[in-house]
Write a protein that holds these residues in place. Structure first.
Motif, mmCIF file in Angstrom:
data_model
loop_
_atom_site.group_PDB
_atom_site.id
_atom_site.type_symbol
_atom_site.label_atom_id
_atom_site.label_comp_id
_atom_site.label_asym_id
_atom_site.label_seq_id
_atom_site.Cartn_x
_atom_site.Cartn_y
_atom_site.Cartn_z
ATOM 1 N N GLY A 112 1.192 -1.038 0.035
ATOM 2 C CA GLY A 112 0.220 0.588 0.072
ATOM 3 C C GLY A 112 0.580 1.668 0.214
ATOM 4 N N SER A 113 2.160 1.029 0.249
ATOM 5 C CA SER A 113 2.507 2.511 0.681
ATOM 6 C C SER A 113 3.410 2.895 -0.455
ATOM 7 N N LEU A 114 4.084 1.818 -1.495
ATOM 8 C CA LEU A 114 4.561 2.109 -2.592
ATOM 9 C C LEU A 114 3.487 2.804 -3.768
ATOM 10 N N ALA A 115 2.404 2.765 -3.336
ATOM 11 C CA ALA A 115 0.390 3.492 -4.349
ATOM 12 C C ALA A 115 1.356 4.998 -3.402
ATOM 13 N N GLY A 116 1.206 5.121 -2.488
ATOM 14 C CA GLY A 116 1.682 6.536 -1.997
ATOM 15 C C GLY A 116 2.293 7.431 -2.642
ATOM 16 N N GLY A 117 3.040 7.512 -3.253
ATOM 17 C CA GLY A 117 4.221 8.046 -3.350
ATOM 18 C C GLY A 117 3.512 9.024 -4.345
ATOM 19 N N PRO A 118 3.155 8.316 -5.741
ATOM 20 C CA PRO A 118 2.384 8.671 -6.787
ATOM 21 C C PRO A 118 0.652 9.107 -6.860
ATOM 22 N N LEU A 119 0.077 8.535 -5.665
ATOM 23 C CA LEU A 119 -1.094 9.161 -5.475
ATOM 24 C C LEU A 119 -0.963 10.143 -4.897
ATOM 25 N N GLY A 147 -2.325 15.140 -4.004
ATOM 26 C CA GLY A 147 -1.683 16.233 -2.752
ATOM 27 C C GLY A 147 -2.031 15.388 -1.531
ATOM 28 N N ARG A 148 -1.358 15.881 -1.039
ATOM 29 C CA ARG A 148 -0.547 15.030 0.180
ATOM 30 C C ARG A 148 -2.081 15.157 1.462
ATOM 31 N N ARG A 149 -2.379 16.931 1.305
ATOM 32 C CA ARG A 149 -3.798 15.887 2.587
ATOM 33 C C ARG A 149 -4.595 15.160 2.321
ATOM 34 N N ALA A 150 -4.518 14.779 1.105
ATOM 35 C CA ALA A 150 -6.256 14.051 0.457
ATOM 36 C C ALA A 150 -5.821 12.374 0.730
ATOM 37 N N ILE A 151 -3.856 12.087 0.188
ATOM 38 C CA ILE A 151 -3.861 10.431 0.375
ATOM 39 C C ILE A 151 -3.646 10.694 2.286
ATOM 40 N N LEU A 152 -3.093 11.180 2.339
ATOM 41 C CA LEU A 152 -3.453 11.468 4.265
ATOM 42 C C LEU A 152 -4.420 10.829 4.891
ATOM 43 N N THR A 153 -5.446 11.954 4.754
ATOM 44 C CA THR A 153 -6.885 11.884 5.263
ATOM 45 C C THR A 153 -7.320 10.953 4.637
ATOM 46 N N GLY A 154 -7.165 10.555 3.513
ATOM 47 C CA GLY A 154 -8.336 8.970 2.945
ATOM 48 C C GLY A 154 -7.643 7.949 3.590
ATOM 49 N N SER A 155 -6.578 7.649 3.578
ATOM 50 C CA SER A 155 -5.604 6.279 4.237
ATOM 51 C C SER A 155 -6.450 6.504 5.377
ATOM 52 N N ALA A 187 -3.341 1.546 5.568
ATOM 53 C CA ALA A 187 -2.500 2.561 6.501
ATOM 54 C C ALA A 187 -1.416 2.421 5.893
ATOM 55 N N GLY A 188 -1.235 2.194 4.366
ATOM 56 C CA GLY A 188 0.322 1.473 4.266
ATOM 57 C C GLY A 188 0.586 3.145 3.611
ATOM 58 N N SER A 189 0.362 4.524 2.994
ATOM 59 C CA SER A 189 0.670 5.378 2.550
ATOM 60 C C SER A 189 0.922 6.322 3.225
ATOM 61 N N PHE A 190 0.741 5.865 5.029
ATOM 62 C CA PHE A 190 0.542 6.999 5.406
ATOM 63 C C PHE A 190 2.153 7.758 6.396
ATOM 64 N N VAL A 191 2.610 6.730 6.785
ATOM 65 C CA VAL A 191 3.932 7.346 7.560
ATOM 66 C C VAL A 191 4.927 7.432 6.206
ATOM 67 N N PRO A 192 5.205 7.211 4.680
ATOM 68 C CA PRO A 192 5.754 8.278 4.243
ATOM 69 C C PRO A 192 5.381 9.156 3.396
ATOM 70 N N MET A 193 4.441 9.292 3.069
ATOM 71 C CA MET A 193 3.996 10.258 2.870
ATOM 72 C C MET A 193 3.765 11.368 3.924
#
Length: 418
Positions: free
Chosen positions: A63-70, A75-83, A114-120
């Motif tokens: 899941g974290s792999l998708a965080g960067g491109p998404l 936007g960072r806020r949208a992905i962090l909140t959505g995850s 949860a994957g995108s949260f910490v790296p983003m």
């Protein structure tokens, strides 16, 4: 966004990311003290129930792999909140799992969400926090995320022991939902002023990003992620399964051992301003060395609860300072590929966590796990040395190129992060 609005409010941003990081990452470790209860509920052994930790970590990694491109696109806020919001929904499903198959399925859903949260989170901080305050921000969020490895186990043991294992997740879900709301209110929308516009990537940019991630100054730093979080998971899983009989058979003693690591997390934050003066790669190498020493001390202390607690304190303190140093060095070395670097870092970090949960089952005893993981941490110092040399060569090349272009154009600065 104007330059005056480029920087996020420091205290509010660090506070909300730290608290939510504890909730999110805690879902990975919260099943460690619940393994006996999960085993009984799902009709399997506690060792089989350890897959609940592994599956979360592995799917979290992907899941974290998708965080960067998404996040580059949305936007960072949208992905962090959505995850975090998606994790809250998935967490409500865990108590309804009636066997191992369904239990692992819903844990997998949790991990993906949860994957995108910490790296983003790290990528957001690197973009929005001034460089002079970045080490403190990264260490605070990183130490809090690391503290979740301990806090979540205490939470699981206390709530699970009094209200049952299902209550652990039923209580976590609304807390995660509240965290998603807090993130949306505190984080700044849109990209940072000097970041690429969302959706503006191209194949050429992607190609350059892959080249950067595969470079000698970045790839070794990414590989260090595997033993960092994996060591925490491996050690605490082995303590749960193979610790001294008087420890494993005494809930109060186990709770005290876990709680004894919390001051180490706090100390890591308190010394962050001082440690921030040390170049990131040197800081990471030194911390890995101390962590390895702590584990080597834990090996002969395996039968003594007090000595084991002291050794784990040293180990946890050191590990809490490794991640922020690696993240800072990655941000300096990866440049425009920073978000992708953080995503890959998160991927490898959680692959390590998943492997760490299974590693004790292969070794079969606490002493063997401690020694083996200490060796891996020592080997990680070699990876940092490789990255440091490569970054040094790049800095010297930049100085030469800058001199050719004219005086005052390029300086080595902290690009090498040596």
């Amino acid at each position: 966004m104007s330059p005056q609005r480029a920087h996020a409010p420091f205290a509010a941003t660090v506070a909300v990311l730290s608290v939510v990081a504890m909730l999110v990452i805690g879902q990975s470790f919260i099943t460690i003290p619940l393994m006996p209860e999960l085993g009984r509920a799902w009709g399997v052994t506690p060792e089989s129930a350890a897959w609940a930790t592994t599956v979360f970590a592995v799917t979290y990694a992907f899941g974290s792999l998708a965080g960067g491109p998404l996040s580059d696109r949305c936007g960072r806020r949208a992905i962090l909140t959505g995850s975090v919001a998606a994790l809250a929904v998935a967490t409500t499903l865990v108590p309804f799992a009636s066997d191992l198959t369904w239990g692992l399925t819903v844990r997998a859903l949790q991990g993906v969400a949860a994957g995108s949260f910490v790296p983003m989170s790290y990528a957001y901080l690197a973009e929005r926090i001034p460089e002079r305050r970045l080490p403190l921000a990264l260490t605070t969020v990183g130490a809090t995320a690391g503290a979740s490895a301990v806090v979540s186990q205490i939470e699981g043991q206390l709530i699970g022991g009094t209200l049952g294992w299902r209550a652990v997740f039923l209580i976590s879900a609304p807390l995660l939902a509240a965290g998603a709301v807090a993130l949306w209110r505190v984080l700044l929308p849109g990209p940072a002023p000097d970041a690429p516009a969302p959706g503006s990537g191209s194949d050429a940019v992607a190609g350059r990003g892959i080249k950067v991630l595969a470079s000698a100054r970045v790839l070794p730093l990414l590989l260090v992620a595997v033993p960092v979080l994996g060591s925490l998971t491996a050690v605490y899983t082995s303590v749960q399964l193979y610790g001294p009989a008087e420890l494993v058979g005494d809930d109060g003693a186990m709770l005290s051992l876990r709680a004894s690591a919390l001051p180490a997390m706090l100390l890591a934050v308190l010394v962050a301003p001082w440690l921030g003066r040390v170049p990131a790669l040197r800081r990471a190498a030194g911390s890995l060395g101390v962590a390895a020493i702590g584990l080597m001390a834990a090996a002969p202390a395996g039968g003594n609860t007090v000595a084991l607690g002291v050794a784990l304190f040293v180990f946890v303190l050191a590990v809490s300072t490794v991640g922020p140093a690696i993240v800072q060095a990655l941000g300096a070395s990866a440049g425009a590929a920073g978000a992708s670097a953080m995503a890959v870092y998160g991927f490898l970090l959680n692959l390590g966590s998943g492997a760490g949960a299974q590693f004790p089952l292969l070794v079969g005893n606490l002493t063997g796990v401690a020694v083996s993981v200490a060796v891996l941490l020592a080997a990680a110092i070699g990876l940092i040395a490789v990255a440091s040399r490569a970054a040094g060569r790049q800095a010297r090349t930049s100085v030469v190129a800058g001199s050719a272009a004219g005086p005052g154009r390029v300086t080595p600065k902290d690009a090498a992060q040596r």
